[in-house]
Design an enzyme around this catalytic site. Sequence first.
Site, PDB file in Angstrom:
ATOM      1  N   CYS A   2       0.845  -1.189   0.000  1.00  0.00           N
ATOM      2  CA  CYS A   2       0.000   0.000   0.000  1.00  0.00           C
ATOM      3  C   CYS A   2       0.887   1.248   0.000  1.00  0.00           C
ATOM      4  CB  CYS A   2      -0.946   0.111   1.182  1.00  0.00           C
ATOM      5  SG  CYS A   2      -2.164  -1.202   1.249  1.00  0.00           S
ATOM      6  N   ARG A  28       4.123  -0.386  -4.724  1.00  0.00           N
ATOM      7  CA  ARG A  28       3.811  -0.822  -3.363  1.00  0.00           C
ATOM      8  C   ARG A  28       2.518  -1.631  -3.287  1.00  0.00           C
ATOM      9  NH1 ARG A  28       6.741   1.847   0.413  1.00  0.00           N
ATOM     10  NH2 ARG A  28       5.241   1.330   2.001  1.00  0.00           N
ATOM     11  N   TRP A  74      -2.459  -2.846  -1.686  1.00  0.00           N
ATOM     12  CA  TRP A  74      -2.092  -4.270  -1.727  1.00  0.00           C
ATOM     13  C   TRP A  74      -2.946  -4.928  -0.659  1.00  0.00           C
ATOM     14  CZ3 TRP A  74       0.272  -8.009   1.472  1.00  0.00           C
ATOM     15  CH2 TRP A  74       0.775  -9.133   0.812  1.00  0.00           C
ATOM     16  N   ASN A 100      -1.908   2.724   5.298  1.00  0.00           N
ATOM     17  CA  ASN A 100      -1.003   1.621   4.958  1.00  0.00           C
ATOM     18  C   ASN A 100      -0.627   0.946   6.261  1.00  0.00           C
ATOM     19  OD1 ASN A 100       1.083  -0.037   3.993  1.00  0.00           O
ATOM     20  ND2 ASN A 100       2.600   1.580   4.262  1.00  0.00           N
ATOM     21  N   GLY A 101      -0.844  -0.376   6.324  1.00  0.00           N
ATOM     22  CA  GLY A 101      -0.491  -1.107   7.545  1.00  0.00           C
ATOM     23  C   GLY A 101      -1.618  -2.043   7.929  1.00  0.00           C
ATOM     24  N   GLU A 474      18.673 -17.102  -5.754  1.00  0.00           N
ATOM     25  CA  GLU A 474      18.169 -15.829  -6.278  1.00  0.00           C
ATOM     26  C   GLU A 474      17.700 -15.998  -7.722  1.00  0.00           C
ATOM     27  OE1 GLU A 474      17.201 -13.195  -5.096  1.00  0.00           O
ATOM     28  OE2 GLU A 474      17.254 -11.724  -6.697  1.00  0.00           O
ATOM     29  N   LYS A 478      13.856 -15.106  -8.822  1.00  0.00           N
ATOM     30  CA  LYS A 478      13.549 -14.141  -9.890  1.00  0.00           C
ATOM     31  C   LYS A 478      12.654 -14.803 -10.938  1.00  0.00           C
ATOM     32  CE  LYS A 478      14.417 -11.455  -8.430  1.00  0.00           C
ATOM     33  NZ  LYS A 478      14.747 -10.588  -7.328  1.00  0.00           N
ATOM     34  N   GLU A 481       9.099 -15.175  -9.536  1.00  0.00           N
ATOM     35  CA  GLU A 481       8.397 -13.905  -9.330  1.00  0.00           C
ATOM     36  C   GLU A 481       7.850 -13.311 -10.614  1.00  0.00           C
ATOM     37  OE1 GLU A 481      11.589 -11.615  -7.245  1.00  0.00           O
ATOM     38  OE2 GLU A 481       9.892 -10.855  -6.118  1.00  0.00           O
ATOM     39  N   HIS A 497      20.113 -35.590  -3.398  1.00  0.00           N
ATOM     40  CA  HIS A 497      19.444 -36.069  -2.184  1.00  0.00           C
ATOM     41  C   HIS A 497      17.930 -35.947  -2.281  1.00  0.00           C
ATOM     42  CE1 HIS A 497      23.217 -36.723  -0.139  1.00  0.00           C
ATOM     43  NE2 HIS A 497      23.609 -35.502  -0.488  1.00  0.00           N
ATOM     44  N   LYS A 596       6.333  -4.359  -3.486  1.00  0.00           N
ATOM     45  CA  LYS A 596       7.763  -4.093  -3.317  1.00  0.00           C
ATOM     46  C   LYS A 596       8.186  -4.156  -1.857  1.00  0.00           C
ATOM     47  CE  LYS A 596      11.750  -2.650  -4.944  1.00  0.00           C
ATOM     48  NZ  LYS A 596      12.501  -3.698  -5.664  1.00  0.00           N
TER      49      LYS A 596
HETATM   50  C1  AGP Z   1      12.651  -9.565  -4.326  1.00  0.00           C
HETATM   51  O1  AGP Z   1      12.623  -9.711  -5.704  1.00  0.00           O
HETATM   52  C2  AGP Z   1      11.349  -9.671  -3.687  1.00  0.00           C
HETATM   53  N1  AGP Z   1      10.389  -8.805  -4.238  1.00  0.00           N
HETATM   54  C3  AGP Z   1      11.327  -9.824  -2.188  1.00  0.00           C
HETATM   55  O2  AGP Z   1      11.747 -11.135  -1.944  1.00  0.00           O
HETATM   56  C4  AGP Z   1      12.177  -8.881  -1.321  1.00  0.00           C
HETATM   57  O3  AGP Z   1      13.528  -9.114  -1.524  1.00  0.00           O
HETATM   58  C5  AGP Z   1      11.802  -9.088   0.148  1.00  0.00           C
HETATM   59  O4  AGP Z   1      10.456  -8.787   0.335  1.00  0.00           O
HETATM   60  C6  AGP Z   1      12.664  -8.273   1.083  1.00  0.00           C
HETATM   61  O5  AGP Z   1      12.534  -6.913   0.837  1.00  0.00           O
HETATM   62  P1  AGP Z   1      13.502  -5.859   1.506  1.00  0.00           P
HETATM   63  O6  AGP Z   1      14.860  -6.073   0.935  1.00  0.00           O
HETATM   64  O7  AGP Z   1      12.924  -4.535   1.162  1.00  0.00           O
HETATM   65  O8  AGP Z   1      13.499  -6.139   2.975  1.00  0.00           O
END
Ligand code: AGP
Length: 601
Positions: A2, A28, A74, A100-101, A474, A478, A481, A497, A596
């Site tokens: 949000c 956001r 969000w 927001n929250g 990572e 990616k 996502e 394993h 984000k």
């Molecule tokens: C990364 O591509 C993600 N969108 C997500 O995993 C992100 O890294 C995670 O939410 C942590 O965010 P931050 O680094 O702002 O704490």
Amino acid sequence: MCGIIGCVGREDETLDVLVHGLSKLEYRGYDSAGVALSGERVDVCKKSGKIEDLREALESRSIGGAAGIGHTRWSTHGPPTDANAHPHLDCSGDVAVVHNGIIENYQSLRDELVAAGHTFKSDTDTEVVPHLVEDALADGLDNEAAVREAISRLEGSYAVAAAVSGDDTIYTARNDSPLVLGIDDEAEGQEAYYLASDVPAFRDFTDRVVYLADGEFATLSAEGWTVTDEDGDPVDKDVDTVDWDPEETGKSGYDHFMLKEIHEQPRAIRQCLRGRVDEMAATVDIGDLGDLSPTGVQFVACGTSYHAALYGAQLLRNAGIPAQAFLASEYATSPPPIGDALVVGVTQSGETADTLSALREARKRGARTLAVTNTVGSTVARECDHALYIRAGPEIGVAASKTFASQLAALNLFTLGTTRVEGKRDVIGALRDLPSDIQAILDDSNAEAVADTYVDSDAYFFIGRGLQYPVALEGALKMKEITYKHAEGFAAGELKHGPLALVTEDTPVFAVVTGDGEMARKTIGNVKEVEARDAPVVAVTDGQSDVERYADHVLEVPETHPQAAAVLANVQLQLVSYYVADELGRSIDKPRNLAKSVTVE
Ligand code: AGP
């Protein structure tokens, strides 16, 4: 998670300023959006969907006012419908609120308000706030006191802003959710003031900002701005200047923010290193962190930042310092003994609720804390004893790209600057070369062709060892996502394993193999295992080993120090995921269901 915005002093431009700001905050959350402008009456327009849907809805509405608030959502409480979109109103329609929250005690407040005769129109927790303000106004409080009274009833996390009919003041407050004011008062007679969850929302209009702290309450009106504490006493706030340009929050001709941000990695690394490394003297100066000299380190982080933390923990262990990385969301459920360890929160946004709460738990137990973050003025930077900024510049794409590279660079600086690790000159030299090495990859990558070959695959696996293990994780994150395809990252040695059962001719395996030492040889052994199961192999390699012999495709990276090789290999994997997602027509910058900055636990 949000985004909220508010603005006063822009007269006829208020609506445009709000909608423009919301488009900058859309990273956001993008389930719904809305605005409220206060003139004689409070006028609201809100819509499920993206900002574009709100823009369309506004075309058929005449809505105006000298002060306004806005929101991009969000969803947490209730599905993304028009009714659940913010702003929310009280029964009279005179009080509009964005938030927001998460209001943890909303159910009991709602029950109380319903029993007192209030009618609710949404499923959200937020809607209790305008009704609480309405009650306080009915009790005879003035607008500011009524908003304060409502806020004092809330438990949980919030950045809220309220507008009231017939009043051109905006009231705002925060607890555990980010909130920053924008101050544009240098031209007399044209003063304008803003509030937002993040600076890009108003950066086109001013670079002067005031970061609010938890418990603070602010008013914005044509006459100026005030900040007070929970007791209503004035707080003397610093006005800071942000050091990045508005253009940095645009796409600069790229199709997506993510692609732009991948291409910004050379610059991000340069910024991270600037003034901090001296190659001749083989020294690193990470500023005013003091003499941290950690005897042990516990990292806490989420998602991509957790992968960076895994990498950082390895660097420290290699330097002889006991170090572990923990998923922040798990840390508090079974906290490890801390002893005299330094607890390091790695978080791009500086606002991730899980990371903040792990750090708070550590502090409660007496630990010293360090924030490794991109965001000056963020909650993590303010709450931790020390902050090390990664200086990547604003990252808008929801999927982290350049901030991961900068986190790895900053964690190198941290290790070099706080330990007696050997070979500092070599690492510093490799860090210095990173921008040009990344540029060489960006100029010459065949990632798009690889993506094209495997775009229809059922699933993707990523393997790596040592410092390349976090890169494998990572790479998979990616891919998940932004393509919505199944992808998993494994420590190369773990494949046999269990996960090997998933490997077929339809599941490409991306193997990160750099150097030609024992680690590379062992990973090549794992590559042979998947090759024997007919899986296509894509090797990400610097050409030092003979992994190419077993690979169907090769993604090359320049030869460098192993610590820098991880950054380079990751760039190739970012590009593959990007091109697969692009070919599939995915919403790359705003993947479904994600946001984000995740400010709920
Ligand atoms: C990364 O591509 C993600 N969108 C997500 O995993 C992100 O890294 C995670 O939410 C942590 O965010 P931050 O680094 O702002 O704490």
